[in-house]
Design a protein around this motif. Structure first.
Motif, PDB file in Angstrom:
ATOM      1  N   SER A   1       0.835  -1.211   0.000  1.00 58.59           N
ATOM      2  CA  SER A   1       0.000   0.000   0.000  1.00 58.59           C
ATOM      3  C   SER A   1       0.867   1.257   0.000  1.00 58.59           C
ATOM      4  CB  SER A   1      -0.923   0.006   1.222  1.00 58.59           C
ATOM      5  OG  SER A   1      -0.148  -0.055   2.413  1.00 58.59           O
ATOM      6  N   HIS A   2       0.237   2.373  -0.320  1.00 56.77           N
ATOM      7  CA  HIS A   2       0.927   3.673  -0.328  1.00 56.77           C
ATOM      8  C   HIS A   2       0.214   4.600   0.646  1.00 56.77           C
ATOM      9  CE1 HIS A   2       3.550   6.713  -2.126  1.00 56.77           C
ATOM     10  NE2 HIS A   2       2.528   7.544  -2.052  1.00 56.77           N
ATOM     11  N   ASP A   3       0.955   5.111   1.630  1.00 57.05           N
ATOM     12  CA  ASP A   3       0.341   5.948   2.669  1.00 57.05           C
ATOM     13  C   ASP A   3      -0.214   7.247   2.085  1.00 57.05           C
ATOM     14  OD1 ASP A   3       1.211   4.028   4.386  1.00 57.05           O
ATOM     15  OD2 ASP A   3       2.834   5.213   5.262  1.00 57.05           O
ATOM     16  N   HIS A   4      -1.428   7.569   2.461  1.00 58.12           N
ATOM     17  CA  HIS A   4      -2.039   8.842   2.070  1.00 58.12           C
ATOM     18  C   HIS A   4      -1.854   9.846   3.209  1.00 58.12           C
ATOM     19  CE1 HIS A   4      -4.792   6.170  -0.573  1.00 58.12           C
ATOM     20  NE2 HIS A   4      -3.724   6.554  -1.251  1.00 58.12           N
ATOM     21  N   THR A   5      -0.599  10.212   3.448  1.00 49.42           N
ATOM     22  CA  THR A   5      -0.277  11.105   4.558  1.00 49.42           C
ATOM     23  C   THR A   5       0.532  12.297   4.065  1.00 49.42           C
ATOM     24  OG1 THR A   5       1.779   9.910   5.062  1.00 49.42           O
ATOM     25  CG2 THR A   5      -0.227   9.199   6.195  1.00 49.42           C
ATOM     26  N   PHE A   6       0.567  13.320   4.890  1.00 45.96           N
ATOM     27  CA  PHE A   6       1.348  14.516   4.584  1.00 45.96           C
ATOM     28  C   PHE A   6       2.835  14.180   4.491  1.00 45.96           C
ATOM     29  CE2 PHE A   6       3.842  18.058   6.458  1.00 45.96           C
ATOM     30  CZ  PHE A   6       3.715  18.967   5.415  1.00 45.96           C
ATOM     31  N   VAL A   7       3.324  13.372   5.433  1.00 43.57           N
ATOM     32  CA  VAL A   7       4.752  13.030   5.442  1.00 43.57           C
ATOM     33  C   VAL A   7       5.120  12.203   4.218  1.00 43.57           C
ATOM     34  CG1 VAL A   7       6.493  11.676   6.655  1.00 43.57           C
ATOM     35  CG2 VAL A   7       5.039  13.236   7.932  1.00 43.57           C
ATOM     36  N   GLN A   8       4.242  11.278   3.814  1.00 46.07           N
ATOM     37  CA  GLN A   8       4.544  10.470   2.629  1.00 46.07           C
ATOM     38  C   GLN A   8       4.606  11.343   1.384  1.00 46.07           C
ATOM     39  OE1 GLN A   8       5.296   7.079   2.491  1.00 46.07           O
ATOM     40  NE2 GLN A   8       5.909   7.708   0.428  1.00 46.07           N
ATOM     41  N   SER A   9       3.788  12.384   1.340  1.00 44.57           N
ATOM     42  CA  SER A   9       3.853  13.302   0.195  1.00 44.57           C
ATOM     43  C   SER A   9       5.198  14.022   0.158  1.00 44.57           C
ATOM     44  CB  SER A   9       2.705  14.318   0.255  1.00 44.57           C
ATOM     45  OG  SER A   9       2.870  15.226   1.331  1.00 44.57           O
ATOM     46  N   LEU A  10       5.761  14.323   1.344  1.00 45.43           N
ATOM     47  CA  LEU A  10       7.091  14.940   1.393  1.00 45.43           C
ATOM     48  C   LEU A  10       8.159  13.970   0.902  1.00 45.43           C
ATOM     49  CD1 LEU A  10       6.979  16.774   4.866  1.00 45.43           C
ATOM     50  CD2 LEU A  10       6.452  17.706   2.599  1.00 45.43           C
ATOM     51  N   VAL A  11       8.008  12.690   1.245  1.00 43.98           N
ATOM     52  CA  VAL A  11       8.954  11.675   0.769  1.00 43.98           C
ATOM     53  C   VAL A  11       8.838  11.530  -0.750  1.00 43.98           C
ATOM     54  CG1 VAL A  11       9.578   9.224   0.867  1.00 43.98           C
ATOM     55  CG2 VAL A  11       8.931  10.433   2.962  1.00 43.98           C
TER      56      VAL A  11
ATOM     57  N   ILE B   1      12.072  14.986   2.087  1.00 43.90           N
ATOM     58  CA  ILE B   1      12.645  14.321   3.257  1.00 43.90           C
ATOM     59  C   ILE B   1      12.895  12.864   2.883  1.00 43.90           C
ATOM     60  CG2 ILE B   1      11.470  15.852   4.894  1.00 43.90           C
ATOM     61  CD1 ILE B   1       9.519  13.575   5.483  1.00 43.90           C
ATOM     62  N   SER B   2      13.741  12.198   3.664  1.00 48.09           N
ATOM     63  CA  SER B   2      14.025  10.791   3.416  1.00 48.09           C
ATOM     64  C   SER B   2      13.018   9.913   4.153  1.00 48.09           C
ATOM     65  CB  SER B   2      15.442  10.464   3.885  1.00 48.09           C
ATOM     66  OG  SER B   2      15.526  10.588   5.303  1.00 48.09           O
ATOM     67  N   LYS B   3      13.032   8.619   3.820  1.00 52.93           N
ATOM     68  CA  LYS B   3      12.142   7.684   4.496  1.00 52.93           C
ATOM     69  C   LYS B   3      12.507   7.574   5.973  1.00 52.93           C
ATOM     70  CE  LYS B   3      10.168   3.071   4.004  1.00 52.93           C
ATOM     71  NZ  LYS B   3      10.199   1.797   3.232  1.00 52.93           N
ATOM     72  N   GLU B   4      13.795   7.690   6.267  1.00 49.94           N
ATOM     73  CA  GLU B   4      14.229   7.638   7.661  1.00 49.94           C
ATOM     74  C   GLU B   4      13.733   8.854   8.433  1.00 49.94           C
ATOM     75  OE1 GLU B   4      16.146   7.104   5.018  1.00 49.94           O
ATOM     76  OE2 GLU B   4      16.227   4.925   5.261  1.00 49.94           O
ATOM     77  N   GLU B   5      13.784  10.034   7.794  1.00 48.86           N
ATOM     78  CA  GLU B   5      13.281  11.252   8.446  1.00 48.86           C
ATOM     79  C   GLU B   5      11.769  11.176   8.655  1.00 48.86           C
ATOM     80  OE1 GLU B   5      16.352  14.718   6.911  1.00 48.86           O
ATOM     81  OE2 GLU B   5      14.844  13.957   5.531  1.00 48.86           O
ATOM     82  N   ALA B   6      11.082  10.527   7.731  1.00 47.70           N
ATOM     83  CA  ALA B   6       9.628  10.402   7.865  1.00 47.70           C
ATOM     84  C   ALA B   6       9.253   9.584   9.092  1.00 47.70           C
ATOM     85  CB  ALA B   6       9.048   9.752   6.609  1.00 47.70           C
ATOM     86  N   PHE B   7      10.113   8.637   9.473  1.00 48.37           N
ATOM     87  CA  PHE B   7       9.828   7.752  10.606  1.00 48.37           C
ATOM     88  C   PHE B   7       9.743   8.522  11.921  1.00 48.37           C
ATOM     89  CE2 PHE B   7      11.021   4.547  13.832  1.00 48.37           C
ATOM     90  CZ  PHE B   7      10.060   3.584  13.545  1.00 48.37           C
ATOM     91  N   THR B   8      10.458   9.650  11.999  1.00 50.42           N
ATOM     92  CA  THR B   8      10.461  10.440  13.233  1.00 50.42           C
ATOM     93  C   THR B   8       9.841  11.826  13.048  1.00 50.42           C
ATOM     94  OG1 THR B   8      12.701  11.234  12.714  1.00 50.42           O
ATOM     95  CG2 THR B   8      12.516   9.265  14.104  1.00 50.42           C
ATOM     96  N   HIS B   9       9.234  12.065  11.915  1.00 55.74           N
ATOM     97  CA  HIS B   9       8.652  13.391  11.646  1.00 55.74           C
ATOM     98  C   HIS B   9       7.494  13.670  12.609  1.00 55.74           C
ATOM     99  CE1 HIS B   9       6.842  16.765   9.474  1.00 55.74           C
ATOM    100  NE2 HIS B   9       7.969  16.850   8.771  1.00 55.74           N
ATOM    101  N   PRO B  10       7.399  14.884  13.169  1.00 56.00           N
ATOM    102  CA  PRO B  10       6.332  15.178  14.147  1.00 56.00           C
ATOM    103  C   PRO B  10       4.925  15.110  13.571  1.00 56.00           C
ATOM    104  CG  PRO B  10       7.536  17.177  13.530  1.00 56.00           C
ATOM    105  CD  PRO B  10       8.320  16.037  12.980  1.00 56.00           C
TER     106      PRO B  10
END
Length: 466
Positions: free
Chosen positions: A131-141, A146-155
């Motif tokens: 699946s593909h996340d429908h999130t704000f952070v995933q759109s940044l990735v 941002i990187s996938k690692e940064e997305a893991f800790t994004h606020p």
């Protein structure tokens, strides 16, 4: 070769949450997970309603591309059900739920996905997110910001952009996927991947049975400090019928509401140092789940808001229309009213049902008394800056008509000098003297065309005056 699913499902309310808003279902032909949100009692209602509608697809006879059509129809029916629930109780306004479903026909998988719950497949020791996340952070990735690692800790990693919420634009991602014996499938709510890395998930997925894997994954989430509900569905694709039978499993809010429970999770896993699924200390704590789709908190009396918005829109349209109409009534032009020249108030435009101009002053000046050019101008309307300007135009037209009304002067006859020689006296003996030559006097012939003066009317332009 027809394949089968050996499955297990488990849901836990978590270490902080007081109610479980996750719902999940596992059956021979369908794996399904929904993570509700919206605060109050709306989250569990949304997820349970979605699962109760979509789970009807767990039956044989639907295969291939037909699975996509069936999944799309079921998700849209679930969306309509959420809309009905909001209409029944306005306190539910703003609720929503994710939906992730895998439909199985024995040879292929049909995927329907909306939100940030996830679907994974383990094949040959490799974990892959379906699946593909429908999130704000995933759109940044996706945009490379941002990187996938940064997305893991994004606020803001939990801020969802698309969910099932009863609105008409809730369309899921749809896809047909291949499947083979030995594949392991897993659905989970965000309470797992938000706190547990892909490496840990892959290690847990690599061994054990579906029953042991769901327990291990939820344990990892709770040990990592997950403050959310955690739900997992795991299924193995096998060549022989599963040993655990084919009894469907319903867990989470869908099971609780069906049993009339008080909202506790289906199970509580003991974690060293953990607090179980109790509510925790005193004082009001903001439920993080209310911020996921926040964006839309429950609101009272939505019909009043709709009426207010409609009235504002109608007011703007009416105000704009009145302003435009008022402007037209400050304009003037000179035109024709029957056979006479008239001053009109307004603008020369046609709008069905609305008169934008009317005769303000009718003049005694007849149109057919005007010179041809002036008559054409009046018949096409002459715009004026204001009323005084319109009256000045009428005065100029009257002057032109008076010029044409004057009789044209006749040419005055002139006497042409005679060329007959006069008798001369007899010659004398006086000595001749040189006499300078003389020329006959000339007189200028008067012109029959009057001279043109500034502001005068060309007589030729008066030919059409009657």
């Amino acid at each position: 070769m027809t394949l089968s699913l050996d499955y297990a499902a488990l849901s836990d309310v978590g270490r902080v949450r007081r109610n479980n808003e996750d719902s999940a279902y596992a059956g021979p032909h369908l794996l399904l997970l929904a993570d509700g949100m919206g605060g109050a009692a709306a989250g569990e209602v949304a997820s349970a309603a979605a699962v109760q509608v979509v789970r009807r697809l767990d039956k044989p006879g639907i295969s291939g591309e037909d699975m996509i059509e069936a999944l799309a129809g079921a998700v849209h029916r679930a969306n309509e059900r959420l809309s009905e629930l909001v209409e029944e109780d306005q306190e539910r306004e703003g609720m929503g739920t994710t939906v992730t479903a895998l439909m199985f026909d024995g040879q292929q998988l049909g995927l329907a996905h909306l939100g940030d719950s996830r679907a994974y497949r383990m094949r040959d020791g490799q974990l892959y997110q379906l699946s593909h996340d429908h999130t704000f952070v995933q759109s940044l990735v996706d945009e490379g910001r941002i990187s996938k690692e940064e997305a893991f800790t994004h606020p803001h990693r939990n801020l969802i952009l698309r969910v099932l919420d009863g609105r008409p634009d809730s369309d899921p991602d749809l896809e047909i996927l291949d499947v083979q014996a030995g594949d392991r499938l897993m659905l989970c709510s965000d309470g797992l991947p938000d706190y547990v890395s892909d490496d840990v998930i892959a290690a847990s997925m690599a061994g054990g049975t579906p029953d042991s894997v769901v327990v291990e994954l939820i344990t990892h989430a709770l040990e990592a400090g997950s403050n959310d509900n955690v739900t997992c569905v795991v299924a193995d694709v096998v060549e022989t019928p599963p040993t655990s039978g084919t009894t469907p499993q319903l867990v989470g809010a869908a099971a609780e509401l069906a049993q009339g429970s008080t909202g506790r999770g289906d199970t509580t896993i003991a974690v060293p140092g953990g607090r179980g699924h109790g509510g925790g200390g005193g004082g009001a704590v903001l439920d993080p789940e209310e911020l996921r789709y926040a964006p839309r908190a429950p609101k009272r009396f939505p019909w009043l808001r709709r009426i207010a918005v409609l009235l504002v829109i109608l007011g703007l349209i009416g105000g704009g229309g009145w302003f435009a109409y008022s402007w037209t009534q400050k304009q003037y032009y000179v035109g024709t009213d029957g056979d006479y020249v008239a001053i009109f108030k307004g603008v020369d435009a046609d709008i069905p049902g609305i008169a934008l101009s009317k005769v303000y002053e009718q003049q005694t000046l007849q149109v057919d008394k005007l010179p041809t050019y002036s008559r054409q101008q009046v018949e096409g309307n002459i715009q004026a800056d204001d009323l005084a300007g319109a009256r000045a135009i009428v005065s100029e037209l009257q002057r032109a008509a008076d010029e044409c009304a004057k009789p044209t002067p006749s040419p005055t006859p002139t006497t042409k000098p005679s060329t007959t020689p006069k008798p001369t006296a007899p010659a004398t003996s006086r000595p001749a003297t040189a006499k300078p030559p003389t020329t006959a006097p000339t007189t200028a012939r008067p012109s029959t065309t009057p001279s043109s003066t500034p502001g005068s009317v060309d007589p030729n332009d008066c030919d059409g005056v009657r």
